[in-house]
Design a protein around this motif. Structure first.
Motif, short mmCIF file in Angstrom:
data_model
loop_
_atom_site.label_atom_id
_atom_site.label_comp_id
_atom_site.label_asym_id
_atom_site.label_seq_id
_atom_site.Cartn_x
_atom_site.Cartn_y
_atom_site.Cartn_z
N SER A 282 2.28 5.03 15.96
CA SER A 282 2.83 5.26 17.30
C SER A 282 4.28 4.81 17.37
O SER A 282 4.82 4.19 16.44
N GLY A 283 4.91 5.07 18.50
CA GLY A 283 6.31 4.72 18.67
C GLY A 283 6.59 3.24 18.54
O GLY A 283 7.61 2.83 17.97
N SER A 284 5.69 2.40 19.04
CA SER A 284 5.91 0.95 18.98
C SER A 284 5.84 0.41 17.57
O SER A 284 6.40 -0.66 17.29
N MET A 285 5.18 1.14 16.68
CA MET A 285 5.10 0.70 15.28
C MET A 285 6.35 1.07 14.49
O MET A 285 6.60 0.51 13.43
N ASP A 286 7.13 2.01 15.02
CA ASP A 286 8.35 2.42 14.34
C ASP A 286 9.50 1.52 14.78
O ASP A 286 10.54 1.97 15.26
N PHE A 287 9.30 0.22 14.59
CA PHE A 287 10.23 -0.80 15.06
C PHE A 287 10.40 -1.81 13.93
O PHE A 287 9.40 -2.26 13.35
N PRO A 288 11.63 -2.18 13.58
CA PRO A 288 11.84 -3.07 12.43
C PRO A 288 11.23 -4.45 12.62
O PRO A 288 11.17 -4.97 13.75
N VAL A 289 10.81 -5.06 11.52
CA VAL A 289 10.20 -6.38 11.59
C VAL A 289 11.23 -7.46 11.89
O VAL A 289 10.90 -8.55 12.34
N SER A 290 12.51 -7.17 11.63
CA SER A 290 13.58 -8.10 11.96
C SER A 290 14.87 -7.33 12.15
O SER A 290 14.98 -6.16 11.75
N ARG A 291 15.86 -7.99 12.75
CA ARG A 291 17.11 -7.31 13.04
C ARG A 291 17.88 -6.94 11.77
O ARG A 291 18.70 -6.02 11.78
N ARG A 292 17.65 -7.64 10.68
CA ARG A 292 18.37 -7.36 9.44
C ARG A 292 17.62 -6.43 8.51
O ARG A 292 18.07 -6.14 7.41
N SER A 293 16.47 -5.98 8.92
CA SER A 293 15.61 -5.19 8.03
C SER A 293 15.47 -3.75 8.50
O SER A 293 15.46 -3.47 9.71
N ALA A 294 15.36 -2.85 7.54
CA ALA A 294 15.06 -1.45 7.84
C ALA A 294 13.56 -1.19 7.74
O ALA A 294 13.10 -0.08 8.02
N VAL A 295 12.80 -2.21 7.37
CA VAL A 295 11.35 -2.08 7.23
C VAL A 295 10.70 -2.12 8.60
O VAL A 295 10.97 -3.02 9.41
N THR A 296 9.86 -1.15 8.89
CA THR A 296 9.15 -1.11 10.17
C THR A 296 7.68 -1.48 9.97
O THR A 296 7.15 -1.43 8.86
N ARG A 297 7.04 -1.80 11.08
CA ARG A 297 5.60 -2.10 11.02
C ARG A 297 4.82 -0.86 10.60
O ARG A 297 3.77 -0.96 9.98
N MET A 298 5.33 0.31 10.94
CA MET A 298 4.68 1.55 10.51
C MET A 298 4.71 1.68 9.00
O MET A 298 3.71 2.08 8.37
N MET A 299 5.83 1.33 8.38
CA MET A 299 5.94 1.41 6.93
C MET A 299 4.95 0.46 6.27
O MET A 299 4.30 0.80 5.27
N ILE A 300 4.81 -0.75 6.83
CA ILE A 300 3.90 -1.72 6.26
C ILE A 300 2.45 -1.25 6.41
O ILE A 300 1.65 -1.34 5.47
N SER A 301 2.12 -0.71 7.57
CA SER A 301 0.75 -0.23 7.78
C SER A 301 0.44 0.95 6.86
O SER A 301 -0.67 1.05 6.32
N ALA A 302 1.42 1.85 6.66
CA ALA A 302 1.21 2.98 5.76
C ALA A 302 1.01 2.49 4.33
O ALA A 302 0.14 2.99 3.59
N PHE A 303 1.78 1.50 3.94
CA PHE A 303 1.71 0.97 2.58
C PHE A 303 0.34 0.34 2.31
O PHE A 303 -0.30 0.65 1.30
N TYR A 304 -0.13 -0.51 3.21
CA TYR A 304 -1.40 -1.18 2.95
C TYR A 304 -2.59 -0.25 3.12
O TYR A 304 -3.62 -0.43 2.47
N SER A 305 -2.46 0.75 3.97
CA SER A 305 -3.55 1.74 4.05
C SER A 305 -3.67 2.49 2.73
O SER A 305 -4.78 2.80 2.27
N ALA A 306 -2.53 2.75 2.09
CA ALA A 306 -2.55 3.44 0.79
C ALA A 306 -3.17 2.56 -0.28
O ALA A 306 -3.85 3.06 -1.19
N ILE A 307 -2.94 1.26 -0.20
CA ILE A 307 -3.56 0.34 -1.16
C ILE A 307 -5.07 0.32 -0.99
O ILE A 307 -5.83 0.34 -1.97
N VAL A 308 -5.54 0.31 0.25
CA VAL A 308 -6.98 0.36 0.51
C VAL A 308 -7.57 1.64 -0.10
O VAL A 308 -8.62 1.61 -0.75
N ALA A 309 -6.88 2.75 0.10
CA ALA A 309 -7.36 4.03 -0.42
C ALA A 309 -7.39 4.06 -1.94
O ALA A 309 -8.25 4.70 -2.54
N LYS A 310 -6.44 3.37 -2.56
CA LYS A 310 -6.39 3.34 -4.02
C LYS A 310 -7.51 2.50 -4.62
O LYS A 310 -8.10 2.87 -5.64
#
Length: 493
Positions: A320-348
């Protein structure tokens, strides 16, 4: 007193939620907190204020657990600012006075020189002077563990609180003559940073020769994070092939990832950087391909270290839109990216079906690697709301059997109707008609301090954090939502 209470709160979007007990609330706020960083629904100062209140409630309810949680946040969740803040809170709280606990916690938590300056800055900002003796002792002990390179790298000359202030305020006893000289040089401003890659590039220029010298340092000290951050620089300057291969062996080892306390999702961000990189020669293309292959292999190997789960899993990924928000002001990493990454690990690792959800939902095909699956999630394009009930309703209609449902989210789920509890009702119907023993494991990636299913129901499990260690926690929680007991068992002070 009623135990089976009805949902009593509304989240930021009007969805029904519950107020967790103080220990669980603090755990969820702590696990994904970088301290004074804004989130989608709250600003930095408001989040800090709520975090401090949660600490106070939890200390009143269970002071021993709070101390262990702070250590857990550092040693298992790899957080820095949050455990530092927790140490400051303990040192200034009357509950812990005379117990020796703040010092013991501080000695476990303050493992980097920059954490010492941050600790003093937090002390002055939140509590002022005098500095509690327990904190002084922890700082005094911690600073003697660092060598001249570390002291020079983190001297923080431009900061309001400098590393030399730690020495001047705590009067540590050097462990030997060499360290006594380092402390004196630090105080006098003569301890210079010459070995870090930033310093070398600044003084010697960004050349192939400079980056090969830097790479020697990365290899000698197995600096995993620095390697990940600088893969592009190393490739662009076409560093020595033999040295590059040595560096890749370090990145390919998942044990080095854990030792360096690097968040695994950093491999995803490095992968995206290399995928977007334009190459100017065949050598650069080959080096980039090698690096991408190594990043893939490292994560494939890391999944073998995860605990085994029997049964079939469903992973619902909040995009969702709220997940497309960076984890910190200096980071380009979003909570959506982290959730996508760990969901892929579960699937693997496990037998898994994945659905990305927002206003709508989409079933996600598994890619050839963890990275490809994560990219599939991020490309799902299903809107901006947080309607978790929709994919859950489909598996209910089809009566598909799942032993576990993972939900990776900021937990602000809702529906088209304000004040509704559509997701909760769908989960209850699924358990009533399909699988009464289904575990619903919510991976909270924002920590707003609310939960959307009853905490007392042992089938509802809440976890949080940004490391693969969370999977170990899930294994310990298979028998029920007993986070307090698990952390008490895993951490001793």
């Amino acid at each position: 007193m009623k135990f089976n209470s009805k949902a009593e709160l509304l989240n930021f979007e009007g969805g029904r939620s519950y107020r967790p007990r103080p220990e669980l609330e603090l755990f969820l706020r702590v696990a994904s907190n970088f301290v004074r960083e804004p989130k989608f629904y709250v600003g930095a100062d408001e989040d800090l204020e709520e975090l401090l209140k949660a600490f106070e409630r939890a200390i009143k309810a269970n002071p021993e657990f709070v101390a262990k949680l702070i250590v857990y946040a550092r040693e298992e969740l790899f957080l820095r600012s949050l455990p530092t803040l927790g140490t400051i809170i303990l040192a200034n709280h009357g509950t812990y006075k005379g117990t020796g606990i703040p010092r013991k916690v501080g000695e476990r938590v303050l493992t980097r020189p920059d954490m010492l300056t941050e600790a003093l800055a937090m002390q002055f900002a939140l509590f002022g002077k005098p500095i509690p003796n327990s904190l002084k002792k922890a700082l005094r002990s911690a600073i003697t563990h660092f060598d001249s390179y570390q002291l020079a790298k983190y001297r923080c000359d431009r900061c309001q609180v400098k590393l030399k202030d730690v020495i001047l305020l705590t009067h540590p006893k050097p462990r030997d003559k060499a360290q006594e000289g380092d402390f004196r040089a630090l105080i006098e401003g003569k301890l210079k940073n010459t070995r870090t890659w930033e310093a070398k590039v600044s003084t010697e220029g960004s050349t192939r020769e400079t980056w090969e010298e830097i790479l020697d340092e990365f290899i000698r000290y197995k600096q995993v994070f620095a390697l990940l951050r600088n893969l592009r620089n190393l490739i662009e300057h076409e560093v020595d092939g033999e040295k590059f291969r040595k560096a890749m062996k370090i990145l390919a080892d998942p044990k080095e990832m854990r030792r360096a306390k690097v968040y695994p999702y950093r491999y995803l961000t490095a992968y995206f950087t290399l995928k977007r990189m334009k190459v100017d020669s065949a050598t650069q293309a080959e080096m980039r391909n090698v690096a991408i292959k190594v990043l893939r292999e490292a994560l494939e190997k890391s999944t073998a270290m995860l605990p085994d789960f029997k049964g079939r899993n469903l992973v619902l990924v909040d995009v969702s839109g709220s997940m497309d928000f960076p984890v910190s002001r200096r980071s380009a990493v979003t909570r959506m990216m982290i959730s996508a990454f760990y969901s892929a690990i579960v699937a693997k690792k496990y037998e898994t079906a994945i659905a990305a959800f927002a206003s709508d939902y989409r079933w996600i095909p598994a890619g050839e690697s963890i990275f490809e699956t994560a990219e599939n999630v991020l490309r799902s394009n299903v809107g901006y709301a947080t309607y978790a009930y929709k994919p859950m309703a489909e598996v209910l209609r089809k009566r598909e059997h799942f032993d576990r449902v993972f939900v990776l989210t900021d937990m602000v789920v809702y529906s088209e109707d304000y004040g509704d509890d559509a997701f909760q009702r769908t989960v209850r119907r699924y358990r009533k008609t399909v699988n009464p023993e289904m575990r619903l494991i919510t991976w909270d990636l924002a920590g707003y301090g609310q939960v959307y299913l009853e905490e007392h129901d042992v089938r509802n499990v809440y976890i949080g954090g940004f490391t693969e260690k969370v999977f170990d926690l899930v294994k310990h929680l298979e028998k029920g939502n007993r986070i307090v007991e698990v952390i008490n068992e895993r951490v001793s002070i």
